[in-house]
Structures are given as structure tokens and as C-alpha cells.
Write an enzyme that holds these catalytic residues in place. Structure first.
Site, short mmCIF file in Angstrom:
data_model
loop_
_atom_site.label_atom_id
_atom_site.label_comp_id
_atom_site.label_asym_id
_atom_site.label_seq_id
_atom_site.Cartn_x
_atom_site.Cartn_y
_atom_site.Cartn_z
N LYS A 189 24.96 54.67 43.99
CA LYS A 189 25.78 55.87 44.21
C LYS A 189 27.25 55.50 44.24
O LYS A 189 27.74 54.89 45.18
CB LYS A 189 25.42 56.58 45.52
CG LYS A 189 26.02 57.98 45.51
CD LYS A 189 26.30 58.58 46.85
CE LYS A 189 27.60 58.27 47.49
NZ LYS A 189 28.81 58.76 46.81
N GLY A 241 31.92 50.06 52.35
CA GLY A 241 32.74 51.21 52.70
C GLY A 241 33.29 51.05 54.11
O GLY A 241 33.44 49.93 54.60
N GLY A 246 29.49 52.93 57.73
CA GLY A 246 28.59 51.77 57.82
C GLY A 246 27.65 51.88 59.01
O GLY A 246 26.47 51.52 58.95
N GLU A 263 29.21 45.87 54.07
CA GLU A 263 30.54 45.29 53.83
C GLU A 263 31.54 46.34 54.24
O GLU A 263 31.72 47.35 53.55
CB GLU A 263 30.72 44.98 52.35
CG GLU A 263 29.88 43.83 51.87
CD GLU A 263 30.31 43.37 50.49
OE1 GLU A 263 30.83 44.18 49.71
OE2 GLU A 263 30.11 42.19 50.19
N GLU A 402 42.70 50.12 60.73
CA GLU A 402 42.83 49.92 59.29
C GLU A 402 43.58 51.12 58.70
O GLU A 402 43.04 52.23 58.65
CB GLU A 402 41.44 49.80 58.67
CG GLU A 402 41.47 49.44 57.20
CD GLU A 402 40.07 49.36 56.58
OE1 GLU A 402 39.24 50.23 56.86
OE2 GLU A 402 39.85 48.42 55.79
P1 NAD Z 1 33.63 55.50 52.93
O1 NAD Z 1 32.84 54.80 53.96
O2 NAD Z 1 34.22 56.81 53.26
O3 NAD Z 1 32.74 55.75 51.62
C1 NAD Z 1 32.06 54.71 50.98
C2 NAD Z 1 30.86 55.27 50.26
O4 NAD Z 1 29.96 55.80 51.23
C3 NAD Z 1 31.17 56.40 49.29
O5 NAD Z 1 30.35 56.29 48.16
C4 NAD Z 1 30.79 57.64 50.10
O6 NAD Z 1 30.43 58.74 49.29
C5 NAD Z 1 29.60 57.13 50.88
N1 NAD Z 1 29.31 57.87 52.09
C6 NAD Z 1 30.13 58.63 52.84
N2 NAD Z 1 29.46 59.18 53.88
C7 NAD Z 1 28.19 58.72 53.80
C8 NAD Z 1 27.02 58.90 54.60
N3 NAD Z 1 27.04 59.68 55.69
N4 NAD Z 1 25.89 58.25 54.24
C9 NAD Z 1 25.86 57.45 53.15
N5 NAD Z 1 26.93 57.26 52.35
C10 NAD Z 1 28.08 57.89 52.68
O7 NAD Z 1 34.73 54.47 52.45
P2 NAD Z 1 35.88 54.67 51.38
O8 NAD Z 1 36.94 55.50 52.00
O9 NAD Z 1 35.29 55.10 50.09
O10 NAD Z 1 36.38 53.16 51.18
C11 NAD Z 1 37.29 52.57 52.01
C12 NAD Z 1 36.61 51.70 53.04
O11 NAD Z 1 35.76 50.75 52.39
C13 NAD Z 1 37.60 50.88 53.83
O12 NAD Z 1 37.24 50.89 55.19
C14 NAD Z 1 37.48 49.48 53.24
O13 NAD Z 1 37.87 48.45 54.10
C15 NAD Z 1 36.02 49.44 52.91
N6 NAD Z 1 35.74 48.43 51.90
C16 NAD Z 1 35.12 47.27 52.28
C17 NAD Z 1 34.89 46.26 51.33
C18 NAD Z 1 34.26 44.95 51.74
O14 NAD Z 1 33.93 44.18 50.85
N7 NAD Z 1 34.07 44.68 53.00
C19 NAD Z 1 35.28 46.44 50.00
C20 NAD Z 1 35.89 47.63 49.65
C21 NAD Z 1 36.11 48.62 50.61
#
Ligand code: NAD
Length: 499
Positions: A189, A241, A246, A263, A402
Site C-alpha cells: 500500500k 511511517g 506505527g 520503521e 519530529e
Molecule cells: P504516516 O504514518 O502518516 O503514513 C505512513 C503510511 O501509513 C501511509 O501509507 C499511510 O496511508 C498509512 N497509514 C496511515 N494511517 C494508517 C492506519 N491507521 N493503519 C495503517 N496504515 C496507515 O507517515 P507519513 O506522514 O506518510 O511519513 C512520515 C513519517 O514516516 C515520519 O515520521 C518519518 O520519520 C517516517 N519514516 C520513517 C522511515 C524509517 O526508515 N524509519 C523512513 C521514511 C519515513
């Protein structure tokens, strides 16, 4: 289903007509309920495309397809699976420019500095797994005379992978490489804000893998991500994410004793020792500080070194050079080759970053460079100039949370014990950067800092083959390396034979 706007059509080749974003059992499908979502270009604030918005019905269909494909796929020799990954990597290289332009348009990540290198890196990741995945070895164990015991590495089943928008192409490549290489089938996804470049890769993969092995469901987190994480037939969820989401994914997976790799976010420290600022080394250190902060990605990187601790004795020359160099960076449309920095992903994230800046300024932080960006309604594109604050300490919200934007806090230090404690004074533990030319100092610092990935005198991105994962609340599990893939995507089966 795609609709192009005139001004980007000439420069960006979007996924072909009829490509909805839902690749299920080898076919592009429209969502069961026909729902759609718009993808925007954050540099121009224009609509780029309309894609399918999946919900639980579509997720169920994709998981069913992946479950049906699993028994045959797992029995394929790992080097045969690897050959398909290598071929996908080669196809990505051959189409890299087209994918990179789509990525720049949808993510706001500047084409020259970010999007193009990301796509080329993703191809490298796929080829890396294509080669190394044949090393899916088990162990033999000398349990004593007459007993022969060995273990094999078995795939888990259907993997659900959920990725963010900030580096979607390379993260898709990592998940595809690890999950499919180890013999699992996959439902991926992408993030709703940046799904198009991933869909382009899925177009290249659609005729490569047997039907049902690789599936894609585009849609929102709540409507597509949550049902995927909670699906009883998904054996493992690989999530990249935010910490907040997470935790939800971790709960959903724990409830059915399935597996997860998480992650998550970071608030990574960057420590500059005095010997890294001698006339001979200062320029490289300054470049490292700016790269660590990922300013060229608008600071939207999980590993951004967003807390800068500079030894007081070298504060003046280091900060003067950092500020001067940051001010030289060109900000603007991500598709313009001239720009170093592109746009923040969307209005919501832009407003959140703006609120961090506003709050710190109102609290009395010193602005070394940058300013409060215009409000969303007045912004032509989401381009906040890099901001560097001093006059703050570890207790400020801007230092603790963050920001996920181009906002760096800089704090002078004198006592090493104290700065190492500051570095660890966070719930996160993803990355850290240390600048020193003394090996003993470097080893002392890396031993003390609690983070998954420490870089000394370097601030680049991950390299295929290295182990990468977060400590503390930055995550669980490590991906990128073959060892990580085996741990995260297979289980051990032991066979004990009385001979
Ligand atoms: P996010 O957590 O909002 O979304 C990430 C993904 O999760 C998206 O595909 C989103 O649609 C999905 N999602 C949202 N709500 C969900 C739910 N309730 N259940 C399942 N999936 C759901 O994050 P973002 O804003 O897209 O990305 C930024 C974040 O990602 C930052 O905190 C960043 O540090 C982190 N990130 C971490 C790494 C790593 O390797 N550790 C790499 C890239 C980004």
C-alpha cells in the site's frame, strides 16, 4: 482513470490510462466501490492525477490473490525469484528518468538532488536482492551421533507493506526485494500523497511476476492501510511511517500474533567535536551537517540530523559557514533542474511545520536563517526556506518532536558527558551523526549514543547490504541487509532426524 492537467502533461508521463493503482491478481482493477482520490503536485498546488481509493473489500481481494499465489511462489528456487527482481531493477533503470519526474511532481522532492538519485538507488536495491537472495540458507547442527539436525528459512506467507510518501520508490523497492525474494507474496500500500511513481514501478512489474505474487492497493491509511494491517491472512506487516501510526499497526498485528517490522520516526542528533572544525576539515564538516539535516529533502527524512550540537569553541566559524551555505541553496519547483530544494508534501504538513517555526519564534528562539513562511492560503507552492534556530535547549518542543520539515536547532556544548546525554534525551533512536577526526572520540561517542544507525564524518543515505533499523521508539526490526531480510521475512524450521 488518470486525468492530467495541461501544465504538467508535457513534462511528466503519468501511469497509463486504465491504470488505477489497484494491481490485484495480475490485473489493474477499479475499486469495488468505485472510490477515487486525487494526487497533487505540492510545488504547483495543482492536481496531477486521480487514482483508485481501495477499501477493505479491495484489500480482501488482494490478500486472497496473494494467498492463492503463495504455495507455488514459495517453491520456486530463490535464485529464480532473484532473477525476476534483477530484471525489475533493470527495467527501473531503463525507465528511471520517467519515474523520477513523476516522483518529483508528486512528492515535491527536487528532481536533481533527490528524485533521480532515489529512483536509481531503488533499481540498485532490487538488483542487490536479486543477487543476494540465493543466500537464503539455514544451518546444520551437530546434536550428537546418530542425530542429524538442520534448519531451513521458510517464507511467512502474505506480507502487507505500508509505505510513506517521503521516499516511496526506494522503500517500495526494499519491501518488494525482501518480501518476494524470500518467497513471500506481497500486498503493497503506497502513501496516498505519493503513489504514482510506485504505480509506475508496478506497471513494469505487472507482467513479470506470476499473478497474485505482487499486488498493489492504493488508498488512504484508514480505508486501505488499517484493513491490511488487521487482515487475519496477512502473516507479516512491514510498516514504514510515523510513530503514531506505527503504534496502531503494532497493536493490530500483535492482536493476532503476526509479525511486524516497524520503521518509524526520528529526532537524530548531530555532534560536532572541535577537531572537525580545523581549517582543513571545516568545509567537509559543514557539508556533512547540511546533508545530515536533509535540507535538500525539505528536512522530510526520518534520519534527518535535526538536533545539531556544536562544540562552543568552534560554534562561530561552523555556524557562520552552515548559514552561508544553506542560504546558497535554491528552493522551488521540484521539476526544475536548477533547484536544490523542492516542496513540502501537502498543506497539512506545511501548516504543521509553519506552526513549529511560529511557536519557536514566539518563545524567543534566535533565527540564524529563514523566516516564518506564508500561510497556506498565501503560498503558491509549499516552499518554506530552511530555518536554523539557536537560543533553544533540549526542553523545547522544536528540539524534542519530529518537525519533518527544514527546521534545524543548533545548541552549543562544552562537556562531552552532557552532550552525549542530550543526544540520548529523546524517545527516538533512529540515526546519529558524529563529526570528529579522532578515532577514540568517534568510538566513545558511537558506543554511547542509542541509535540504530550512526555515521561518523558521513551523512549520506542507506546503502544496500547494510543493516538499517531504529532503536527505542524509532522501530522494531532491521531491513536493507540480507540478514535483516531473513530475520524479518522468514521463520526457521528445524528438522531433527534420527539416522
Ligand atoms: P504516516 O504514518 O502518516 O503514513 C505512513 C503510511 O501509513 C501511509 O501509507 C499511510 O496511508 C498509512 N497509514 C496511515 N494511517 C494508517 C492506519 N491507521 N493503519 C495503517 N496504515 C496507515 O507517515 P507519513 O506522514 O506518510 O511519513 C512520515 C513519517 O514516516 C515520519 O515520521 C518519518 O520519520 C517516517 N519514516 C520513517 C522511515 C524509517 O526508515 N524509519 C523512513 C521514511 C519515513
Amino acid at each position: 482513470m488518470n486525468t492530467l492537467t495541461d501544465n504538467v502533461a508535457a513534462e511528466v508521463v503519468l501511469p497509463s490510462a486504465g491504470i488505477t493503482g489497484l494491481l490485484i491478481n495480475g490485473e489493474w482493477r477499479t475499486p469495488a466501490k468505485g472510490k477515487t482520490l486525487d494526487v497533487e503536485n505540492p510545488s504547483r498546488r495543482t492536481k496531477l492525477a486521480t487514482i483508485g481509493a481501495s477499501d477493505a473489500d479491495d484489500v480482501n481481494a488482494a490478500v486472497a490473490a496473494a494467498s492463492a499465489a503463495f504455495p507455488k511462489w514459495r517453491r520456486l528456487a530463490s535464485r529464480a525469484r532473484g532473477a525476476l527482481l534483477t530484471e525489475l531493477g533493470n527495467r527501473v533503470t531503463a525507465n528511471a528518468e520517467e519515474i523520477a519526474r513523476v516522483l518529483a511532481a508528486e512528492s515535491g522532492n527536487a528532481l536533481r538532488t533527490q528524485s533521480r538519485p532515489e529512483v536509481l538507488g531503488a533499481a540498485e536495491v532490487l538488483r542487490y536482492y536479486g543477487g543476494v537472495i540465493a543466500e537464503q540458507k539455514g544451518e546444520t547442527l551437530p546434536l550428537g551421533p546418530g542425530i542429524f539436525s538442520y534448519s531451513t528459512r521458510e517464507p511467512l506467507g502474505v506480507v502487507g507493506a505500508i509505505i510513506p510518501w517521503n521516499s516511496p520508490v526506494v522503500l517500495a523497492a526494499v519491501k518488494i526485494g525482501m518480501a518476494l525474494g524470500t518467497g513471500n507474496t506481497l500486498v503493497l500500500k503506497p502513501a496516498e500523497d505519493a503513489p504514482l511513481a510506485v504505480i509506475k514501478i508496478a506497471e513494469l512489474a505487472a507482467d513479470l511476476f506470476p499473478a497474485g505474487v505482487f499486488n498493489v492497493v492504493t488508498g488512504t491509511g484508514l480505508e486501505a492501510g488499517a484493513p491490511l494491517s488487521a487482515h487475519p491472512s496477512v502473516a507479516k506487516v512491514s510498516f514504514t511511517g510515523s510513530l503514531e501510526v506505527g503504534k496502531l499497526v503494532g497493536h493490530a498485528v500483535a492482536d493476532r500474533i503476526a509479525r511486524s517490522t516497524l520503521e518509524l520516526g526520528g529526532k537524530s542528533p548531530c555532534i560536532v567535536y572541535p577537531d572537525a572544525a580545523t581549517p582543513e576539515h571545516i568545509d567537509a564538516t559543514v557539508t556533512g551537517i547540511i546533508n545530515a539535516m536533509r535540507f535538500a529533502r525539505q528536512g522530510q527524512s526520518c534520519t534527518a540530523g535535526s538536533r545539531l550540537y556544536v562544540h562552543k569553541s568552534v560554534w562561530e566559524p561552523v555556524m557562520a559557514k552552515v548559514v552561508a551555505k544553506v542560504q546558497e541553496m535554491k528552493i522551488g519547483d521540484a521539476l526544475d533542474e536548477a533547484n536544490d530544494i523542492g516542496a513540502i508534501i501537502n498543506a497539512e504538513r506545511y501548516s504543521e511545520v509553519r506552526a513549529f517555526i511560529d511557536e519557536a519564534i514566539n518563545k524567543g528562539a534566535t533565527v540564524l536563517t529563514g523566516a516564518l513562511p506564508p500561510k497556506v492560503e498565501d503560498a503558491k507552492g509549499f516552499f518554506p526556506a530552511p530555518v536554523i534556530f539557536s537560543g533553544v535547549d533540549n526542553s523545547w518542543r522544536v528540539t524534542r518532536e519530529e518537525v519533518f520539515g527544514p527546521v534545524l536547532v543548533a545548541i552549543p556544548w562544552t562537556d562531552e558527558e552532557e552532550v552525549l546525554n542530550w543526544a540520548n534525551d529523546t524517545v527516538y533512536g533512529l540515526a546519529a551523526y558524529v563529526f570528529t577526526n579522532d578515532l577514540t572520540t568517534a568510538l566513545r561517542a558511537t558506543e554511547r549514543i542509542d541509535a540504530g544507525w550512526l555515521q561518523v564524518n558521513r551523512a549520506g543515505g542507506q546503502i544496500p547490504g547494510m543493516s538499517y533499523g531504529g532503536a527505542k521508539q524509532s522501530g522494531i526490526g532491521a531491513e536493507y541487509s540480507i540478514e535483516g531480510a531473513l530475520e524479518a521475512y522468514t521463520s526457521r524450521k528445524s528438522v531433527t532426524i534420527n539416522v
